[in-house]
Design a protein around this motif. Structure first.
Motif, PDB file in Angstrom:
ATOM      1  N   GLN A 188      22.898  38.265  38.445  1.00 17.57           N
ATOM      2  CA  GLN A 188      24.283  37.940  38.368  1.00 17.57           C
ATOM      3  C   GLN A 188      24.971  37.897  39.799  1.00 17.57           C
ATOM      4  OE1 GLN A 188      26.307  40.781  36.128  1.00 17.57           O
ATOM      5  NE2 GLN A 188      28.208  39.533  35.965  1.00 17.57           N
ATOM      6  N   LYS A 189      25.742  36.950  39.982  1.00 15.82           N
ATOM      7  CA  LYS A 189      26.420  37.140  41.271  1.00 15.82           C
ATOM      8  C   LYS A 189      27.688  38.081  41.193  1.00 15.82           C
ATOM      9  CE  LYS A 189      26.180  32.130  42.573  1.00 15.82           C
ATOM     10  NZ  LYS A 189      27.025  30.928  42.864  1.00 15.82           N
ATOM     11  N   GLU A 190      27.918  38.653  42.268  1.00  9.52           N
ATOM     12  CA  GLU A 190      28.900  39.553  42.366  1.00  9.52           C
ATOM     13  C   GLU A 190      30.304  39.193  41.938  1.00  9.52           C
ATOM     14  OE1 GLU A 190      27.796  41.776  46.151  1.00  9.52           O
ATOM     15  OE2 GLU A 190      28.570  43.382  44.931  1.00  9.52           O
ATOM     16  N   VAL A 191      30.548  37.818  42.278  1.00  9.53           N
ATOM     17  CA  VAL A 191      31.669  37.338  41.984  1.00  9.53           C
ATOM     18  C   VAL A 191      31.689  35.851  41.495  1.00  9.53           C
ATOM     19  CG1 VAL A 191      34.102  36.577  42.998  1.00  9.53           C
ATOM     20  CG2 VAL A 191      32.997  38.652  43.819  1.00  9.53           C
ATOM     21  N   GLU A 192      32.152  35.469  40.462  1.00 13.88           N
ATOM     22  CA  GLU A 192      32.065  34.031  39.846  1.00 13.88           C
ATOM     23  C   GLU A 192      33.142  33.427  39.694  1.00 13.88           C
ATOM     24  OE1 GLU A 192      27.853  34.385  38.202  1.00 13.88           O
ATOM     25  OE2 GLU A 192      29.195  32.655  38.698  1.00 13.88           O
ATOM     26  N   GLN A 193      33.244  31.989  40.090  1.00  8.79           N
ATOM     27  CA  GLN A 193      34.517  31.395  40.165  1.00  8.79           C
ATOM     28  C   GLN A 193      34.345  30.060  39.805  1.00  8.79           C
ATOM     29  OE1 GLN A 193      36.602  31.730  44.148  1.00  8.79           O
ATOM     30  NE2 GLN A 193      38.368  30.862  43.362  1.00  8.79           N
ATOM     31  N   ASP A 194      35.029  29.144  38.911  1.00  4.54           N
ATOM     32  CA  ASP A 194      34.476  28.076  38.686  1.00  4.54           C
ATOM     33  C   ASP A 194      35.023  26.999  39.822  1.00  4.54           C
ATOM     34  OD1 ASP A 194      35.498  25.917  35.867  1.00  4.54           O
ATOM     35  OD2 ASP A 194      34.508  25.432  37.713  1.00  4.54           O
ATOM     36  N   PRO A 195      34.098  26.146  40.523  1.00  4.98           N
ATOM     37  CA  PRO A 195      34.374  25.366  41.748  1.00  4.98           C
ATOM     38  C   PRO A 195      35.311  24.275  41.470  1.00  4.98           C
ATOM     39  CG  PRO A 195      32.149  24.743  40.637  1.00  4.98           C
ATOM     40  CD  PRO A 195      32.817  25.942  39.826  1.00  4.98           C
ATOM     41  N   GLY A 196      35.519  23.698  40.197  1.00  2.95           N
ATOM     42  CA  GLY A 196      36.666  22.669  39.922  1.00  2.95           C
ATOM     43  C   GLY A 196      35.743  21.529  40.181  1.00  2.95           C
ATOM     44  N   PRO A 197      36.453  20.176  40.878  1.00  5.87           N
ATOM     45  CA  PRO A 197      38.060  20.378  40.942  1.00  5.87           C
ATOM     46  C   PRO A 197      38.947  20.402  39.868  1.00  5.87           C
ATOM     47  CG  PRO A 197      37.274  18.269  41.306  1.00  5.87           C
ATOM     48  CD  PRO A 197      35.993  19.087  41.017  1.00  5.87           C
ATOM     49  N   LEU A 198      40.034  20.993  40.085  1.00 11.46           N
ATOM     50  CA  LEU A 198      41.057  21.184  38.994  1.00 11.46           C
ATOM     51  C   LEU A 198      41.995  20.195  39.525  1.00 11.46           C
ATOM     52  CD1 LEU A 198      42.127  22.456  36.679  1.00 11.46           C
ATOM     53  CD2 LEU A 198      42.918  24.220  38.008  1.00 11.46           C
ATOM     54  N   SER A 199      42.580  18.984  38.592  1.00  9.78           N
ATOM     55  CA  SER A 199      43.603  18.426  38.913  1.00  9.78           C
ATOM     56  C   SER A 199      44.751  18.492  38.241  1.00  9.78           C
ATOM     57  CB  SER A 199      43.096  16.800  38.978  1.00  9.78           C
ATOM     58  OG  SER A 199      41.950  16.709  39.928  1.00  9.78           O
ATOM     59  N   VAL A 200      45.993  18.651  38.494  1.00 10.13           N
ATOM     60  CA  VAL A 200      47.052  18.902  37.762  1.00 10.13           C
ATOM     61  C   VAL A 200      48.231  17.933  38.375  1.00 10.13           C
ATOM     62  CG1 VAL A 200      46.328  21.145  37.206  1.00 10.13           C
ATOM     63  CG2 VAL A 200      47.689  20.746  39.195  1.00 10.13           C
ATOM     64  N   PRO A 201      49.236  17.587  37.505  1.00 11.88           N
ATOM     65  CA  PRO A 201      50.407  17.076  37.916  1.00 11.88           C
ATOM     66  C   PRO A 201      51.250  17.816  38.742  1.00 11.88           C
ATOM     67  CG  PRO A 201      50.711  17.372  35.639  1.00 11.88           C
ATOM     68  CD  PRO A 201      49.336  17.787  36.128  1.00 11.88           C
ATOM     69  N   GLU A 202      52.046  17.351  39.533  1.00 11.41           N
ATOM     70  CA  GLU A 202      53.273  18.125  40.278  1.00 11.41           C
ATOM     71  C   GLU A 202      54.185  19.063  39.228  1.00 11.41           C
ATOM     72  OE1 GLU A 202      55.145  15.819  42.987  1.00 11.41           O
ATOM     73  OE2 GLU A 202      56.579  17.420  43.638  1.00 11.41           O
ATOM     74  N   GLY A 203      54.434  20.143  39.463  1.00 16.29           N
ATOM     75  CA  GLY A 203      55.414  21.033  38.544  1.00 16.29           C
ATOM     76  C   GLY A 203      54.674  21.653  37.521  1.00 16.29           C
TER      77      GLY A 203
END
Lengths: 113, 111
Positions: free
Chosen positions: A1-16
């Protein structure tokens, strides 16, 4: 198990939009939790940090730590195209008296105008 | 603000060449670090130094060495570059226990 797990994305969102970026970690000894922002072809820069559990707010950014579930979050309100970057969570611990920073892989965020 | 300067932003080297990556910081910070950053693997610590002439291995020191002859300068050396050392290399500096200040990175390609 990695010590820190983070979803790499990419995460696309609209402005605001409100953006939620998350990490999980495995080492209960971590006390400081940092978020770094990295623009393309640049080095990471510290965005904000929290100590132990709780929330910290800085303008449009809120960092949240839940030590009981080992879960770290960064919220961005009213997201802007200039927020497009990779966000790295980085808990900090100590190993034999030496500070050690553990970085997540980073989540790439794109805010669309 | 601390400024961390990496002298070479982009390098292309051949397999077997000796490579020097130089890093200079201007704020008298005790600690300096070398990381490499690869897609899907994040930042991995190669070596760090907490004082002049002192060095400690990080998580992936194999194939690398470092030199810190002056407090402001921390060099990463690849004695014999290999293709699997193609990566982005990031230098950082910090006070004891403080935030890391990063340079802009050196992108190394080994052919």
């Amino acid at each position: 198990q990695k010590e820190v797990e983070q979803d790499p994305g990419p995460l696309s969102v609209p402005e605001g939009a409100i953006v939620s970026l998350n990490c999980t970690y495995s080492n209960s000894a971590f006390q400081y939790f940092m978020w770094y922002r990295q623009y393309s072809r640049k080095g990471p820069e510290l965005l904000m940090y929290t100590y132990s559990s709780g929330n910290k707010e800085d303008g449009r950014f809120t960092a949240q730590v839940d030590k009981s579930s080992k879960y770290i979050s960064l919220f961005i309100r009213d997201s802007q195209p200039s927020d497009s970057a990779t966000y790295l969570c980085a808990p900090r611990g100590t190993t034999s008296g030496t500070y050690k920073y553990i970085f997540g892989t980073g989540t790439r965020l794109k805010v669309l105008a | 603000d601390v400024k961390v300067t990496q002298s070479s932003r982009y390098l292309v080297k051949r397999t077997g060449e000796k490579v020097f990556l130089e890093c200079v910081q201007d704020m008298d910070h005790e600690n300096m670090f070398w990381y490499r950053q690869d897609p899907g693997l994040g930042l991995r610590l190669i070596y760090f130094s907490y004082d002049v002439k002192m060095k400690e291995k990080g998580d992936i020191p194999e194939g690398y060495s470092v030199s810190r002859e002056k407090k402001e300068r921390f060099s990463l050396i690849l004695e014999s570059a290999s293709t699997n050392q193609t990566s982005m290399y990031l230098c950082a500096a910090s006070k004891l226990g403080g935030e890391l200040f990063f340079g802009e990175g050196s992108r190394l390609t080994v052919l």
